[in-house]
Design an enzyme around this catalytic site. Structure first.
Site, PDB file in Angstrom:
ATOM      1  N   LYS A  17       0.741  -1.238   0.195  1.00  0.00           N
ATOM      2  CA  LYS A  17      -0.003  -0.025  -0.196  1.00  0.00           C
ATOM      3  C   LYS A  17       1.028   1.305  -0.003  1.00  0.00           C
ATOM      4  CE  LYS A  17      -1.320   2.545   3.000  1.00  0.00           C
ATOM      5  NZ  LYS A  17      -1.433   3.900   1.945  1.00  0.00           N
ATOM      6  N   CYS A  75      13.650  11.116   6.591  1.00  0.00           N
ATOM      7  CA  CYS A  75      13.750  10.789   7.955  1.00  0.00           C
ATOM      8  C   CYS A  75      14.940  11.075   8.366  1.00  0.00           C
ATOM      9  CB  CYS A  75      13.215   9.504   8.049  1.00  0.00           C
ATOM     10  SG  CYS A  75      14.078   8.088   6.918  1.00  0.00           S
ATOM     11  N   SER A  80      22.882   6.534   3.566  1.00  0.00           N
ATOM     12  CA  SER A  80      22.216   5.431   2.883  1.00  0.00           C
ATOM     13  C   SER A  80      22.902   4.682   1.967  1.00  0.00           C
ATOM     14  CB  SER A  80      20.777   6.099   2.308  1.00  0.00           C
ATOM     15  OG  SER A  80      20.254   6.781   3.257  1.00  0.00           O
ATOM     16  N   GLU A 107       9.932   1.192  10.323  1.00  0.00           N
ATOM     17  CA  GLU A 107      10.933   2.471   9.916  1.00  0.00           C
ATOM     18  C   GLU A 107      10.219   3.724  10.189  1.00  0.00           C
ATOM     19  OE1 GLU A 107      14.043   1.781   9.235  1.00  0.00           O
ATOM     20  OE2 GLU A 107      14.239  -0.178   8.880  1.00  0.00           O
ATOM     21  N   LEU A 108      10.488   4.379  11.170  1.00  0.00           N
ATOM     22  CA  LEU A 108       9.706   5.694  11.666  1.00  0.00           C
ATOM     23  C   LEU A 108      10.422   7.135  11.726  1.00  0.00           C
ATOM     24  CD1 LEU A 108       7.981   3.806  14.648  1.00  0.00           C
ATOM     25  CD2 LEU A 108       7.126   3.740  12.272  1.00  0.00           C
ATOM     26  N   GLU A 157       9.907  16.646  14.080  1.00  0.00           N
ATOM     27  CA  GLU A 157      10.361  16.574  12.541  1.00  0.00           C
ATOM     28  C   GLU A 157       9.979  17.699  11.860  1.00  0.00           C
ATOM     29  OE1 GLU A 157       9.166  12.751  11.219  1.00  0.00           O
ATOM     30  OE2 GLU A 157      10.825  12.492  10.510  1.00  0.00           O
TER      31      GLU A 157
HETATM   32  P1  NAP Z   1       2.380   8.588   7.332  1.00  0.00           P
HETATM   33  O1  NAP Z   1       1.484   9.646   7.567  1.00  0.00           O
HETATM   34  O2  NAP Z   1       2.750   7.931   8.865  1.00  0.00           O
HETATM   35  O3  NAP Z   1       2.084   7.648   6.286  1.00  0.00           O
HETATM   36  C1  NAP Z   1       3.084   6.528   5.894  1.00  0.00           C
HETATM   37  C2  NAP Z   1       2.084   5.422   5.216  1.00  0.00           C
HETATM   38  O4  NAP Z   1       1.136   5.032   6.141  1.00  0.00           O
HETATM   39  C3  NAP Z   1       1.495   6.057   3.996  1.00  0.00           C
HETATM   40  O5  NAP Z   1       1.017   4.912   3.258  1.00  0.00           O
HETATM   41  C4  NAP Z   1      -0.079   6.307   4.784  1.00  0.00           C
HETATM   42  O6  NAP Z   1      -1.191   6.309   3.910  1.00  0.00           O
HETATM   43  C5  NAP Z   1      -0.443   5.057   5.514  1.00  0.00           C
HETATM   44  N1  NAP Z   1      -1.297   5.243   6.507  1.00  0.00           N
HETATM   45  C6  NAP Z   1      -1.395   6.461   7.263  1.00  0.00           C
HETATM   46  N2  NAP Z   1      -2.324   6.129   8.254  1.00  0.00           N
HETATM   47  C7  NAP Z   1      -2.461   4.926   8.482  1.00  0.00           C
HETATM   48  C8  NAP Z   1      -3.331   3.819   8.889  1.00  0.00           C
HETATM   49  N3  NAP Z   1      -4.248   4.247  10.046  1.00  0.00           N
HETATM   50  N4  NAP Z   1      -3.356   2.396   8.723  1.00  0.00           N
HETATM   51  C9  NAP Z   1      -2.591   2.026   7.708  1.00  0.00           C
HETATM   52  N5  NAP Z   1      -1.747   2.821   7.028  1.00  0.00           N
HETATM   53  C10 NAP Z   1      -1.877   4.305   7.159  1.00  0.00           C
HETATM   54  O7  NAP Z   1       4.042   9.437   6.870  1.00  0.00           O
HETATM   55  P2  NAP Z   1       4.247  10.137   5.664  1.00  0.00           P
HETATM   56  O8  NAP Z   1       3.740  11.530   5.888  1.00  0.00           O
HETATM   57  O9  NAP Z   1       3.804   9.352   4.623  1.00  0.00           O
HETATM   58  O10 NAP Z   1       5.795   9.926   5.702  1.00  0.00           O
HETATM   59  C11 NAP Z   1       6.605  10.888   6.430  1.00  0.00           C
HETATM   60  C12 NAP Z   1       7.199   9.925   7.625  1.00  0.00           C
HETATM   61  O11 NAP Z   1       7.802   8.789   7.453  1.00  0.00           O
HETATM   62  C13 NAP Z   1       8.237  10.969   8.432  1.00  0.00           C
HETATM   63  O12 NAP Z   1       7.844  10.836   9.896  1.00  0.00           O
HETATM   64  C14 NAP Z   1       9.427  10.284   8.155  1.00  0.00           C
HETATM   65  O13 NAP Z   1      10.354  10.506   9.175  1.00  0.00           O
HETATM   66  C15 NAP Z   1       9.016   8.885   8.077  1.00  0.00           C
HETATM   67  N6  NAP Z   1      10.103   8.003   7.054  1.00  0.00           N
HETATM   68  C16 NAP Z   1      10.626   7.188   7.911  1.00  0.00           C
HETATM   69  C17 NAP Z   1      11.607   6.401   7.191  1.00  0.00           C
HETATM   70  C18 NAP Z   1      12.716   5.390   7.738  1.00  0.00           C
HETATM   71  O14 NAP Z   1      13.052   4.751   7.183  1.00  0.00           O
HETATM   72  N7  NAP Z   1      12.722   5.644   9.082  1.00  0.00           N
HETATM   73  C19 NAP Z   1      11.834   6.587   5.577  1.00  0.00           C
HETATM   74  C20 NAP Z   1      10.924   7.638   5.040  1.00  0.00           C
HETATM   75  C21 NAP Z   1       9.955   8.271   5.774  1.00  0.00           C
HETATM   76  P3  NAP Z   1      -1.825   7.678   3.234  1.00  0.00           P
HETATM   77  O15 NAP Z   1      -0.824   8.303   2.581  1.00  0.00           O
HETATM   78  O16 NAP Z   1      -2.826   7.232   2.429  1.00  0.00           O
HETATM   79  O17 NAP Z   1      -2.345   8.464   4.429  1.00  0.00           O
END
Ligand code: NAP
Length: 490
Positions: free
Chosen positions: A184, A294, A451, A260-261, A391
Site C-alpha cells: 500500500k 527521515c 544510506s 521504519e519511523l 520533525e
Molecule cells: P504517514 O502519514 O505515517 O504515512 C505513511 C504510510 O502509512 C502512508 O502509506 C499512509 O497512507 C499510511 N497510513 C497512514 N495512516 C494509516 C493507518 N491508520 N493505517 C494504515 N496505513 C496508514 O507518513 P508520511 O507522511 O507518508 O511520511 C513521512 C514520515 O515517514 C516521516 O515521519 C518520516 O520520518 C517517516 N519516514 C521514515 C523512514 C525510515 O526509514 N525510518 C523513511 C521515510 C520516511 P496515506 O498516505 O494514504 O495516508
C-alpha cells in the site's frame, strides 16, 4: 530536462489496482486524484481501493504463497536481477515520474532510482545466500539443525517521500525470501509503485506474488488486512504516531513487524571540524529531498566558538539555492508535498523566533503556484522551541550551540527519536567515543548522507524496530526453525 514527455509517461502508468497479476478496477466507485505539488494540478486519476479490494489482494497473496516459497532461490533472485536491469533502462521514466508526483528535483530523483535500484540488485544476490546451521548438541546425543523459511504473506506500507526506494527496500527482500505481499503506497505518491509493479510483471514475477492497493482510506482498508490471521508480517515506513497505531493492531494478530519511523537527527559540529566538509555535509543532510527525509538533519548543534562562522557559511550557500519546479534545469529546491507541510514549517520557524531565534535567510512560504517554502537558516534556537523536538520535514536549518562534548551528547540524545546522527570532528578518539554515546541506529561521521543498500538502515528508541538492507535485511522476512534429530532412532 528529461527526453520523455510528461503526458506520454503518465499515460503509460497503470491507473488500476494490481491484484493476482491482473490490473483491476476498484469496487469502491471512488478514485484518487494525484497532484503535482509544484503546480497544484491533477496529473492522473487512479483507482481508490475499498475494504473488499484489500481482502481480494490478501486472498491473492495467500494463494500464491506456497508456490512462491517453493520457487528456487536462484529463480527468485534472477527475477529481481531482471527488474534491476529493466529499471536501469527506464531510469529516466522513473526519475521524471517521481519528480512529477512528489516534487523533488530531477537530479535527486535520478539519485533515488540508483539507490532504490540497488535494493533489487543486492537482494537478487542475497536470495541465494539464505543460510542455516548444523551442529551436534552439547550432550553429544544428536544433530541440531537450524533452517530458515519465508515468514509468509506480508503487508508493506510505504510513505510518499521516497516513492521508489521505500518500496524496493521492502519488496526486494520479501521477494528474495519467498514471501508474497500486499503493498500500500502513500495516497500522495502512488504512481511510482504502480509503474514499478508493471516492471516486475515484465521481469517475470508470477501472478499474486505482489499485489498493489492504492487507497484514500488507508486506516479502513488496512485494519482488516492486519487483523487477517493469514497475514504473518507487517512492514511499515512512515511517521511514529501511525507506526504506534499499527503496532497496537499488529499485536492482536501477533505479527512480525518492521517499523521504519520518524527521526530528529542531530548534526554536531565540533570546534576542530573541517568546516568546509561540515558545510558540504550540512547542505546534503538538510536540503536533500527538500528536507523531507527521515534522515534529514533536524538540529544543528554547533560548538559555541564556531557557530557564527558556520552559520555565515551555510547561509551563503542556502541563499544561492534555486527554487523551482523539479523538472527545471538547475533547481535544487522543489515544492513541499502539500500546503500542510508549508504551514508546519512556518509554524515551527515562528515558534523558534518567538522564543528568541533569528532568521538569517528565508523563513516563509514562497509566493508562487505550488507549495514552496524558502530554504531557511535560523540561529540562536533556544531550549523548549518546538523545532528541537518535532520533525521539521522542510528546508529549515536550525542552529543551536553546545559548550563541550558532554553538553553536545546530552543535547543530541534529548529526543525520543534515534534514527541517525551526524558528527563532524577531526579528533579520532572523540569520533570513537561518539559512536558509543549517541543513541541512534546510524551515524555519519564526517559525512552528511549514510544510506546504502548494503548497510542496515534503521533506528532505535521511537524511530523504529528492525533493519532494512544489508546482510540483515532479508532476516525481516525469514523465520527460524530448529530441528533436533537423535543419532540413534529406535
Ligand atoms: P504517514 O502519514 O505515517 O504515512 C505513511 C504510510 O502509512 C502512508 O502509506 C499512509 O497512507 C499510511 N497510513 C497512514 N495512516 C494509516 C493507518 N491508520 N493505517 C494504515 N496505513 C496508514 O507518513 P508520511 O507522511 O507518508 O511520511 C513521512 C514520515 O515517514 C516521516 O515521519 C518520516 O520520518 C517517516 N519516514 C521514515 C523512514 C525510515 O526509514 N525510518 C523513511 C521515510 C520516511 P496515506 O498516505 O494514504 O495516508
Amino acid at each position: 530536462m528529461s527526453a520523455i514527455s510528461e503526458s506520454d509517461l503518465l499515460s503509460r502508468v497503470p491507473d488500476r489496482l494490481f491484484i493476482g497479476g491482473e490490473w483491476v478496477e476498484s469496487t469502491s466507485g471512488r478514485s484518487i486524484e494525484v497532484v503535482d505539488p509544484s503546480t497544484g494540478l491533477v496529473i492522473k486519476t487512479i483507482a481508490d481501493a475499498s475494504i473488499a479490494d484489500g481482502a481480494r489482494a490478501m486472498d491473492a497473496a495467500v494463494a500464491a504463497q506456497d508456490s512462491w516459497a517453493a520457487t528456487a532461490p536462484r529463480v527468485r533472485g534472477e527475477i529481481l536481477r531482471r527488474a534491476f536491469d529493466l529499471l536501469q533502462e527506464r531510469a529516466e521514466d522513473f526519475a521524471l515520474l517521481m519528480t512529477l508526483e512528489m516534487g523533488k528535483p530531477l537530479a535527486e530523483s535520478r539519485g533515488e532510482v540508483t539507490y532504490g535500484g540497488e535494493f533489487l540488485r543486492w537482494f537478487s544476490e542475497e536470495a541465494v545466500r539464505i543460510g542455516g546451521h548444523y551442529g551436534v548438541n552439547p550432550e553429544g546425543t544428536g544433530r541440531m539443525f537450524v533452517t530458515r523459511f519465508p515468514v509468509g504473506p506480508s503487508f508493506l506500507i510505504t510513505p510518499w517521500n521516497f516513492p521508489l526506494a521505500m518500496a524496493t527496500r521492502k519488496i526486494a527482500p520479501a521477494i528474495a525470501a519467498g514471501c508474497t505481499a500486499v503493498v500500500k503506497p502513500a495516497e500522495l505518491t502512488p504512481l511510482t509503485t504502480l509503474y514499478f509493479a508493471k516492471l516486475l510483471e515484465e521481469s517475470g514475477l508470477p501472478k499474486g506474488v505482489l499485489n498493489i492497493i492504492t487507497t484514500s482510506t488507508s486506516g479502513e482498508v488496512s485494519a482488516p488486512i492486519i487483523a487477517d490471521p493469514r497475514l504473518r508480517k507487517l512492514s511499515f515506513t512512515g511517521s511514529t504516531p501511525v507506526g504506534v497505531r499499527l503496532l497496537k493492531q499488529a499485536a492482536d494478530n501477533v505479527l512480525r513487524t518492521s517499523m521504519e519511523l520518524g527521526g530528529n537527527a542531530p548534526f554536531l559540529v565540533f570546534e576542530d571540524a573541517d568546516l568546509d566538509a561540515a558545510v558540504d555535509g550540512a547542505m546534503i543532510a538538510k536540503f536533500r529531498n527538500i528536507g523531507q527525509a527521515c534522515t534529514a538533519a533536524n538540529r544543528f548543534i554547533v560548538h559555541e566558538s564556531i557557530a557564527e562562522e558556520f552559520a555565515e557559511r551555510v547561509t551563503a550557500r542556502v541563499s544561492a539555492l534555486t527554487i523551482g519546479r523539479g523538472t527545471e534545469v538547475g533547481v535544487s529546491i522543489g515544492p513541499l508535498i502539500n500546503a500542510g507541510a508549508v504551514a508546519k514549517a512556518k509554524t515551527l520557524v515562528d515558534d523558534a523566533v518567538a522564543r528568541g531565534a533569528t532568521v538569517l535567510t528565508g523563513g516563509a512560504p514562497v509566493g508562487r503556484d505550488g507549495t514552496f517554502f524558502a530554504p531557511t537558516v535560523i540561529i540562536g534556537v533556544t531550549p523548549g522551541s518546538d523545532i528541537l523536538h518535532e520533525e521539521i520535514f522542510g528546508p529549515v536549518l536550525s542552529i543551536t550551540t553546545f559548550t563541550d562534548e558532554a553538553d553536545a551528547v546530552a543535547k543530541a540524545n534529548d529526543t525520543q527519536y534515534g534514527l541517525v546522527s551526524y558528527a563532524f570532528t577531526r579528533d579520532l578518539a572523540r569520533g570513537l567515543r561518539l559512536i558509543d554515546s549517541i543513541q541512534t541506529g546510524m551515524m555519519g561521521l564526517n559525512v552528511g548522507v549514510v544510506s546504502n543498500a548494503a548497510a542496515p538502515f534503521g533506528g532505535v528508541k521511537q524511530s523504529g524496530l528492525g533493519r532494512e538492507g544489508g546482510t540483515v535485511g532479508i532476516d525481516e522476512y525469514l523465520e527460524t526453525k530448529y530441528v533436533l534429530a537423535p543419532h540413534t532412532v529406535a
